[in-house]
Design an enzyme around this catalytic site. Sequence first.
Site, mmCIF file in Angstrom:
data_model
loop_
_atom_site.group_PDB
_atom_site.id
_atom_site.type_symbol
_atom_site.label_atom_id
_atom_site.label_comp_id
_atom_site.label_asym_id
_atom_site.label_seq_id
_atom_site.Cartn_x
_atom_site.Cartn_y
_atom_site.Cartn_z
ATOM 1 N N PRO A 125 3.614 39.568 72.340
ATOM 2 C CG PRO A 125 1.935 41.054 71.998
ATOM 3 C CD PRO A 125 2.555 40.576 73.327
ATOM 4 N N GLY A 127 7.519 43.210 67.964
ATOM 5 C CA GLY A 127 7.722 43.623 66.763
ATOM 6 C C GLY A 127 9.164 43.666 66.193
ATOM 7 C CB SER A 195 14.830 52.169 67.522
ATOM 8 O OG SER A 195 13.814 52.652 67.892
ATOM 9 C CB THR A 200 7.321 47.100 64.064
ATOM 10 O OG1 THR A 200 6.996 46.667 65.363
ATOM 11 C CG2 THR A 200 8.465 46.070 63.800
ATOM 12 C CB SER A 210 9.049 60.486 70.953
ATOM 13 O OG SER A 210 8.543 61.828 70.932
ATOM 14 N N GLY A 211 9.771 60.358 67.993
ATOM 15 C CA GLY A 211 11.011 60.415 66.957
ATOM 16 C C GLY A 211 11.850 61.662 66.857
ATOM 17 N N GLY A 263 -3.976 43.698 73.697
ATOM 18 C CA GLY A 263 -4.297 43.184 72.604
ATOM 19 C C GLY A 263 -3.168 43.040 71.697
ATOM 20 N NE ARG A 389 23.504 49.396 73.911
ATOM 21 C CZ ARG A 389 22.063 49.238 74.074
ATOM 22 N NH1 ARG A 389 21.573 49.390 75.232
ATOM 23 N NH2 ARG A 389 21.583 48.758 73.160
ATOM 24 C CE1 TYR A 450 17.193 58.423 74.734
ATOM 25 C CE2 TYR A 450 19.546 59.081 74.783
ATOM 26 C CZ TYR A 450 18.594 58.024 74.635
ATOM 27 O OH TYR A 450 18.890 56.743 74.047
HETATM 28 C C1 LIG Z 1 19.117 52.025 70.177
HETATM 29 C C2 LIG Z 1 17.748 52.488 70.552
HETATM 30 C C3 LIG Z 1 17.398 53.524 70.163
HETATM 31 C C4 LIG Z 1 15.991 53.974 70.588
HETATM 32 N N1 LIG Z 1 15.626 55.000 70.442
HETATM 33 C C5 LIG Z 1 14.226 55.365 70.658
HETATM 34 C C6 LIG Z 1 13.737 56.751 70.182
HETATM 35 O O1 LIG Z 1 14.356 57.407 69.554
HETATM 36 N N2 LIG Z 1 12.446 56.762 70.440
HETATM 37 C C7 LIG Z 1 11.603 56.079 70.889
HETATM 38 O O2 LIG Z 1 10.225 56.328 71.263
HETATM 39 N N3 LIG Z 1 11.983 54.892 71.396
HETATM 40 C C8 LIG Z 1 13.502 54.648 71.046
HETATM 41 N N4 LIG Z 1 13.769 53.029 71.474
HETATM 42 C C9 LIG Z 1 12.952 52.156 72.213
HETATM 43 C C10 LIG Z 1 12.083 51.271 71.152
HETATM 44 O O3 LIG Z 1 12.878 51.451 69.847
HETATM 45 C C11 LIG Z 1 10.704 51.852 70.928
HETATM 46 O O4 LIG Z 1 9.825 51.454 72.291
HETATM 47 C C12 LIG Z 1 9.762 51.191 70.037
HETATM 48 O O5 LIG Z 1 8.756 51.885 69.698
HETATM 49 C C13 LIG Z 1 9.743 49.633 69.961
HETATM 50 O O6 LIG Z 1 9.302 49.111 68.674
HETATM 51 P P1 LIG Z 1 9.378 47.677 68.435
HETATM 52 O O7 LIG Z 1 8.911 47.094 67.290
HETATM 53 O O8 LIG Z 1 10.982 47.239 68.467
HETATM 54 O O9 LIG Z 1 8.750 46.955 69.600
HETATM 55 P P2 LIG Z 1 9.219 45.665 70.559
HETATM 56 O O10 LIG Z 1 10.510 46.072 71.184
HETATM 57 O O11 LIG Z 1 9.051 44.600 69.767
HETATM 58 O O12 LIG Z 1 7.906 45.896 71.724
HETATM 59 C C14 LIG Z 1 7.599 46.801 72.486
HETATM 60 C C15 LIG Z 1 6.484 46.783 73.229
HETATM 61 O O13 LIG Z 1 5.437 46.764 72.482
HETATM 62 C C16 LIG Z 1 4.637 45.535 72.322
HETATM 63 N N5 LIG Z 1 4.410 45.420 70.939
HETATM 64 C C17 LIG Z 1 5.148 45.346 70.008
HETATM 65 N N6 LIG Z 1 4.395 45.216 68.814
HETATM 66 C C18 LIG Z 1 3.043 45.054 69.058
HETATM 67 C C19 LIG Z 1 1.958 44.914 68.454
HETATM 68 N N7 LIG Z 1 1.697 44.981 67.234
HETATM 69 N N8 LIG Z 1 0.699 44.817 69.157
HETATM 70 C C20 LIG Z 1 0.790 44.868 70.533
HETATM 71 N N9 LIG Z 1 1.819 44.933 71.264
HETATM 72 C C21 LIG Z 1 3.064 45.139 70.520
HETATM 73 C C22 LIG Z 1 5.569 44.543 72.803
HETATM 74 O O14 LIG Z 1 5.080 43.327 73.404
HETATM 75 C C23 LIG Z 1 6.486 45.257 73.879
HETATM 76 O O15 LIG Z 1 5.833 45.245 74.939
HETATM 77 C C24 LIG Z 1 15.263 52.929 71.314
HETATM 78 C C25 LIG Z 1 15.512 51.855 71.511
HETATM 79 C C26 LIG Z 1 16.858 51.314 71.067
HETATM 80 C C27 LIG Z 1 17.552 49.770 71.447
#
Ligand SMILES: Cc1cc2nc3c(=O)[nH]c(=O)nc-3n(C[C@H](O)[C@H](O)[C@H](O)COP(=O)(O)OP(=O)(O)OC[C@H]3O[C@@H](n4cnc5c(N)ncnc54)[C@H](O)[C@@H]3O)c2cc1C
Length: 529
Positions: A125, A127, A195, A200, A210-211, A263, A389, A450
């Site tokens: 999956p 996002g 991010s 998503t 966490s935000g 799922g 970065r 962090y």
């Molecule tokens: C520059 C940067 C800053 C960040 N800052 C933060 C922050 O402040 N706080 C924080 O919590 N995280 C942060 N992150 C980490 C990341 O953004 C989070 O983990 C975010 O929640 C991932 O969302 P995504 O939609 O990009 O998921 P993805 O990267 O696409 O997926 C993450 C995981 O979730 C699974 N997944 C995604 N969508 C679904 C779905 N619909 N159903 C089931 N599984 C799914 C994927 O398979 C994968 O295992 C940061 C990352 C970066 C690169």
Amino acid sequence: MQWDGWGDPQHKAALSAGQLAMVNDLLRVSADDVDAVAFEEVRVRPSALADADRDALAEIVGEAHLSTADGDRLPRAGGKSTPDLLRRKSRDEQDAPDAVVLPGTDDEIAAVLALCAERGIAVVPFGGGTSVVGGVDPIRDRFAACLSLDLRRFDALESLDETNQEAVLGAGLTGPAAEALLAARGFELGHYPQSFRYATIGGFAATRSSGQDSAGYGRFDDMVRGLRVVTPRGVLELGRPGPKNAAGPDLRHLFLGSEGVFGVITAVRLRVHAVPETKRYEAWTFPDFATGADALRAVAQVGTGPTVLRLSDEVETALNLATVDEAGAQSAAAPAGCFAVTAFEGPAHLGAERHEATAAVLRAHGGTSLGPEPAQHWAERRFDGPYLRDPLLANGALVETLETATSWTNLLALKQAVTETLQAKFTEFGSVSLVLCHISHVYDTGASLYFTVIGAQRGDAIAQWTQTKAAVNDVLLAQGGTITHHHAVGADHRAWMTDEIGPLGVDILRAVKATLDPSGILNPGKLIP
Ligand SMILES: Cc1cc2nc3c(=O)[nH]c(=O)nc-3n(C[C@H](O)[C@H](O)[C@H](O)COP(=O)(O)OP(=O)(O)OC[C@H]3O[C@@H](n4cnc5c(N)ncnc54)[C@H](O)[C@@H]3O)c2cc1C
């Protein structure tokens, strides 16, 4: 999203003269040390998807929503950790999912999962692809091929109940898209991870994100009232109507943080709030990190209600990365000591009350107000930091972040242990290092730390970081931390999960996996050791 870096390709950051001097003079590296690979030069592993499987998938989602083109597979070949970005710059053949599918309905996802279970195809999956723990890596495990299942077509505000203040949002909505849909109706979710612009709704739920406003609005898992999940065994609607119940263990929590292994989350019912009437900011300085940490603890325990509450340590404050200005520049936004940001939201009278109550606690614990401007400045630039970065990596620096959480009583000791481990590993690799830290989230019983580390790339920079991170993970678990407060587990932290939750805990996850995904096609190699 930039294929080999962060964010909008038009918004490239350049290092300032001060930052470049730091890289050249202190780290003793430059752009000459780095092999810059262009998109056209990248070699992608050819798709291993059999023609018959391709045709069967196209029949489910439509030709327009299936691609085996390198240009579509490469951007979904990994997330956005530093090792991910370094891998994208490799001249070796790069791994990538064998195809990208973009289903548009729950039924299509169910059909894709059924087909993949029958034919032995792994499904990842996807996002926003912002994982920094290898969560979207195209790991095939025992399967011949691997699909990236992109959720972007799940982009609707399915419903908004203004009285109950609940919204059902499609899993593929990015942070800004979700907030825009809610704002048009006068509501806000209030989840702002760094991010935010790309991650998503489904990703937030799947990783327990966490935000930066979580002090006020809670972590993402605190906001979730219900989830719709398509599993290989059927569709689950989790979370009954109504605020709470006592009907056994809360099954929503099996899917919050499930990282795509149980799922596919297609919609999330979330607590929302009216767009706040006021936003107030105030920056603070503390003589040292320990004093500042005590002050934040007092605010969290008294419960004066700031929306944002964070504290940079001395190094982060001095380097001024707290506000992403020029490294080393001393300005009103980067005073000596430790810089803290507070923000307050809500109805006008409550915002003011929360502000005053918090200020009184911070003052009583050694804080000095810097006024609103530096905090507003931080808020305006808060999503820009990750852009830095890319030029750092391009100039031979190795920069990466990691996070943990622990109790207040253990906070300073853990911070020191992690800092020393990072410094020792970088020294081992022949590089000086700068270790920056901030308290990113506070709770009444503890806080999250962090870290950002900046050093020089030495030889195989991916191996350099992997070994460094492994040493830190051992320290985190040995010294009362967690391997992750919000970045999740993915492939990178998986080896530490048995220590994190115990062998019986791992057995529970395996049992759930066996029940929901008996053929094991969903996101193999992630989360469960
Ligand atoms: C520059 C940067 C800053 C960040 N800052 C933060 C922050 O402040 N706080 C924080 O919590 N995280 C942060 N992150 C980490 C990341 O953004 C989070 O983990 C975010 O929640 C991932 O969302 P995504 O939609 O990009 O998921 P993805 O990267 O696409 O997926 C993450 C995981 O979730 C699974 N997944 C995604 N969508 C679904 C779905 N619909 N159903 C089931 N599984 C799914 C994927 O398979 C994968 O295992 C940061 C990352 C970066 C690169």
